[in-house]
Design an enzyme around this catalytic site. Structure first.
Site, PDB file in Angstrom:
ATOM      1  N   GLY A   1      -8.769   9.365 -12.017  1.00 45.84           N
ATOM      2  CA  GLY A   1      -7.740   8.349 -11.832  1.00 45.84           C
ATOM      3  C   GLY A   1      -8.171   7.309 -10.822  1.00 45.84           C
ATOM      4  O   GLY A   1      -9.353   7.005 -10.671  1.00 45.84           O
ATOM      5  N   SER A   2      -7.198   6.789 -10.089  1.00 53.22           N
ATOM      6  CA  SER A   2      -7.446   5.647  -9.212  1.00 53.22           C
ATOM      7  C   SER A   2      -7.922   6.071  -7.831  1.00 53.22           C
ATOM      8  O   SER A   2      -7.690   7.203  -7.385  1.00 53.22           O
ATOM      9  CB  SER A   2      -6.160   4.826  -9.069  1.00 53.22           C
ATOM     10  OG  SER A   2      -5.209   5.532  -8.281  1.00 53.22           O
TER      11      SER A   2
ATOM     12  N   THR B   1      -4.958   7.038  -5.328  1.00 54.46           N
ATOM     13  CA  THR B   1      -4.449   8.385  -5.578  1.00 54.46           C
ATOM     14  C   THR B   1      -5.453   9.431  -5.112  1.00 54.46           C
ATOM     15  O   THR B   1      -5.077  10.470  -4.554  1.00 54.46           O
ATOM     16  CB  THR B   1      -4.140   8.576  -7.065  1.00 54.46           C
ATOM     17  OG1 THR B   1      -3.178   7.597  -7.481  1.00 54.46           O
ATOM     18  CG2 THR B   1      -3.571   9.961  -7.340  1.00 54.46           C
ATOM     19  N   ALA B   2      -6.737   9.175  -5.317  1.00 56.34           N
ATOM     20  CA  ALA B   2      -7.772  10.113  -4.866  1.00 56.34           C
ATOM     21  C   ALA B   2      -7.727  10.293  -3.360  1.00 56.34           C
ATOM     22  O   ALA B   2      -7.931  11.405  -2.847  1.00 56.34           O
ATOM     23  CB  ALA B   2      -9.149   9.626  -5.301  1.00 56.34           C
TER      24      ALA B   2
ATOM     25  N   GLU C   1     -13.324  11.712 -10.279  1.00 57.06           N
ATOM     26  CA  GLU C   1     -13.905  10.677 -11.146  1.00 57.06           C
ATOM     27  C   GLU C   1     -12.945   9.508 -11.112  1.00 57.06           C
ATOM     28  O   GLU C   1     -11.842   9.595 -11.640  1.00 57.06           O
ATOM     29  CB  GLU C   1     -14.118  11.212 -12.563  1.00 57.06           C
ATOM     30  CG  GLU C   1     -15.038  10.324 -13.399  1.00 57.06           C
ATOM     31  CD  GLU C   1     -14.286   9.256 -14.151  1.00 57.06           C
ATOM     32  OE1 GLU C   1     -14.304   8.089 -13.691  1.00 57.06           O
ATOM     33  OE2 GLU C   1     -13.697   9.572 -15.191  1.00 57.06           O
TER      34      GLU C   1
ATOM     35  N   CYS D   1     -12.623   3.721 -18.063  1.00 53.85           N
ATOM     36  CA  CYS D   1     -13.170   3.631 -16.701  1.00 53.85           C
ATOM     37  C   CYS D   1     -14.616   3.166 -16.696  1.00 53.85           C
ATOM     38  O   CYS D   1     -15.067   2.505 -15.765  1.00 53.85           O
ATOM     39  CB  CYS D   1     -13.039   4.978 -15.997  1.00 53.85           C
ATOM     40  SG  CYS D   1     -13.865   6.352 -16.834  1.00 53.85           S
TER      41      CYS D   1
ATOM     42  N   GLU E   1     -10.891  -3.367 -10.165  1.00 53.55           N
ATOM     43  CA  GLU E   1     -10.743  -2.853 -11.523  1.00 53.55           C
ATOM     44  C   GLU E   1      -9.430  -3.335 -12.141  1.00 53.55           C
ATOM     45  O   GLU E   1      -8.351  -3.088 -11.599  1.00 53.55           O
ATOM     46  CB  GLU E   1     -10.780  -1.328 -11.517  1.00 53.55           C
ATOM     47  CG  GLU E   1     -10.743  -0.711 -12.910  1.00 53.55           C
ATOM     48  CD  GLU E   1     -10.841   0.802 -12.871  1.00 53.55           C
ATOM     49  OE1 GLU E   1     -11.583   1.367 -13.688  1.00 53.55           O
ATOM     50  OE2 GLU E   1     -10.181   1.428 -12.024  1.00 53.55           O
TER      51      GLU E   1
END
Length: 487
Positions: A234-235, A238-239, A256, A289, A384
């Site tokens: 994800g983003s 959030t990571a 990832e 991605c 992104e």
């Protein structure tokens, strides 16, 4: 049909969680809406800390038995799950297209067969997973992969089932139990996966599926002391939250994350091939991605490349993803569409020019867009977008090409188009990326390492790298003497 069941094109889907081998409802629900036309698909059980705790407890209880299950039996069950997926490819494809808007033909022909392959690959890899013993001053070293424990797997909405099983399959093969949380915008095929796994004979509690919002149930999973592995796609923001919640328990992470990948087009490249590669970046409405959204073209061929690109791009058909002739479907959510257009409008304000596109269309569709006259330090080049928006910049030589390519905080992938194999080797060696494609794109083998550098992620998965992450590696050293005679 029951109050806990919804139907998509005749396919019945249970909207409750799957915890400890049983369906579990929640007091609250959230609404799942199709991006194709805004149709409400149904109300989905909305979990929180209580459901997260129950799922982790079920995974913890099931872990000793699953970890002790012989490799051959674990592999057999994974193949049985693959069999179940293959029997339901059409149903899974229809449901996933309704839920996330990706092309039905792609789901039928590529994505869902890949879901089955994920299970078969890691089942087979498990059976050959080995490290040759080696000696140290006469002592024997033996390397083993020990199951680590319950694993929390948090997956995105752009390829829901394929990316879920990319994590679920190796985690189960490794002997871990799993709590899977799919993205709240695309929960449906994860529920069907729970049914398929149960029908295949997977023991209760080995695979659990919980649904809901990240802030409500995701945080409860990633901060749980009994979770021993966390894998997230994800983003970057959030990571960061996940890493912070995992830190008190030192829970190992595989992340990832996003990408802003370059496509480098050199003057000696096959320009038709290069243009095809660039147009391919609009796949899944740009919601990939790995997409090479920054097109970098050697100045001497930029005009010709752009002409060929436009000729191909304007022939793409955008519309209902259930139509076999459609090339580009909708973007996932009105919020995502607004985000995409915000990036484009700010780029225009900063001086960018649209070669094609640059605007939303009816519904949740955004016109395939190519922007030029963009600065390297501009937002549209650095951040992104996750939509069908590409930028085009030119370079004078290899050094500038590499500098521009590496000039973001990301490092997920890169694509190089050139007719010179020595240049391909020279340039690819300098690129900061987890994957580099030369004169091709999106060729993926599960035995290869996959992941990103810089802000594109932490760690690698695939082949033995997946088992390295989902297991605790152990080295057992045995002395050559000291044994008693048991004769």
């Amino acid at each position: 049909m029951t109050e806990h069941t919804l139907e998509v094109a005749g396919v019945a889907i249970d909207t409750r969680h799957w915890i400890g081998g049983e369906r579990v409802a929640s007091v609250g629900t959230f609404t799942d809406v199709s991006p194709i036309d805004g149709t409400v698909l149904g109300e989905i059980a909305r979990g929180g800390p209580a459901e997260a705790a129950a799922a982790v407890a079920a995974a913890k209880a099931a872990f000793p038995g699953w970890a002790a299950t012989p490799r051959a039996e674990r592999a057999r069950l994974l193949h049985a799950i693959a069999d179940g997926v293959e029997k339901r490819i059409e149903e899974l494809a229809i449901v996933e297209t309704a839920d996330n808007g990706a092309l039905l033909r792609s789901h039928r022909r590529g994505v869902m067969p890949r879901v089955a392959h994920n299970f078969r690959f890691f089942a087979d890899w498990l059976l050959k997973l080995d490290h040759e013993d080696f000696e140290t001053r006469g002592h024997t070293n033996h390397v083993s992969w020990d199951p680590a424990g319950p694993s929390a797997l948090i997956t995105p909405w752009n390829a829901p089932l394929m990316l879920s099983t990319w994590k679920v399959a190796p985690a189960l093969a490794a002997g871990n139990t799993v709590v899977l949380k799919p993205a709240e915008w695309t929960p449906l095929t994860a529920s069907l996966l729970a049914d398929i796994a149960a029908e295949a004979g997977l023991p209760a509690g080995v695979l659990n599926v919980v649904q809901g919002y990240g802030a409500e149930i995701g945080d409860a999973l990633t901060s749980h002391p009994d979770v021993r592995r966390i894998s997230f796609t994800g983003s970057v923001p959030t990571a960061r939250r996940i890493a912070a919640s995992a830190a008190p328990h030192l829970t190992p992470l595989s992340l990832e994350l996003g990408g802003k990948s370059p496509l480098l087009v050199f003057a000696d490249a096959d320009l038709d091939l290069a243009a095809d590669l660039a147009v391919e970046q609009y796949d899944n409405a740009g919601q990939v991605c790995l997409a090479a959204t920054r097109v970098l073209v050697e100045g001497s061929v930029a005009e010709e490349f752009t002409r060929r690109f436009v000729d191909k791009a304007i022939r793409l058909r955008q519309g209902d993803p259930r139509d076999e002739t459609t090339d580009i479907g909708p973007n996932i959510h009105p919020r995502q569409l607004e985000k995409i257009d915000g990036f484009v409008q700010r780029a225009f304000a900063a001086g960018a020019r649209a070669v094609i596109g640059g605007h939303p269309k009816d519904g949740q569709y955004y016109a395939p867009t190519l922007l030029t006259d963009v600065a390297q330090d501009s937002e549209i080049v650095q951040e992104e977008v996750f939509g069908p928006v590409l930028t085009l910049q030119t370079f004078a030589d290899e050094d500038e090409a590499v500098r521009l390519a590496n000039g973001t905080r990301f490092g997920l992938a890169a694509t190089v188009a050139t007719g010179d194999p020595e240049r391909a080797e020279r340039v690819s060696a300098q690129l900061v990326a987890g994957t580099v494609w030369i004169n091709c794109f999106f060729v993926r083998d599960l035995q290869a390492p996959f992941g990103g550098s810089r802000h594109s992620g932490v760690g690698r998965e695939g082949g033995t790298w997946s088992f390295d992450f989902y297991c605790d590696l152990k080295n057992t050293v045995t002395a050559p003497k000291g044994w008693k005679d048991h004769g």
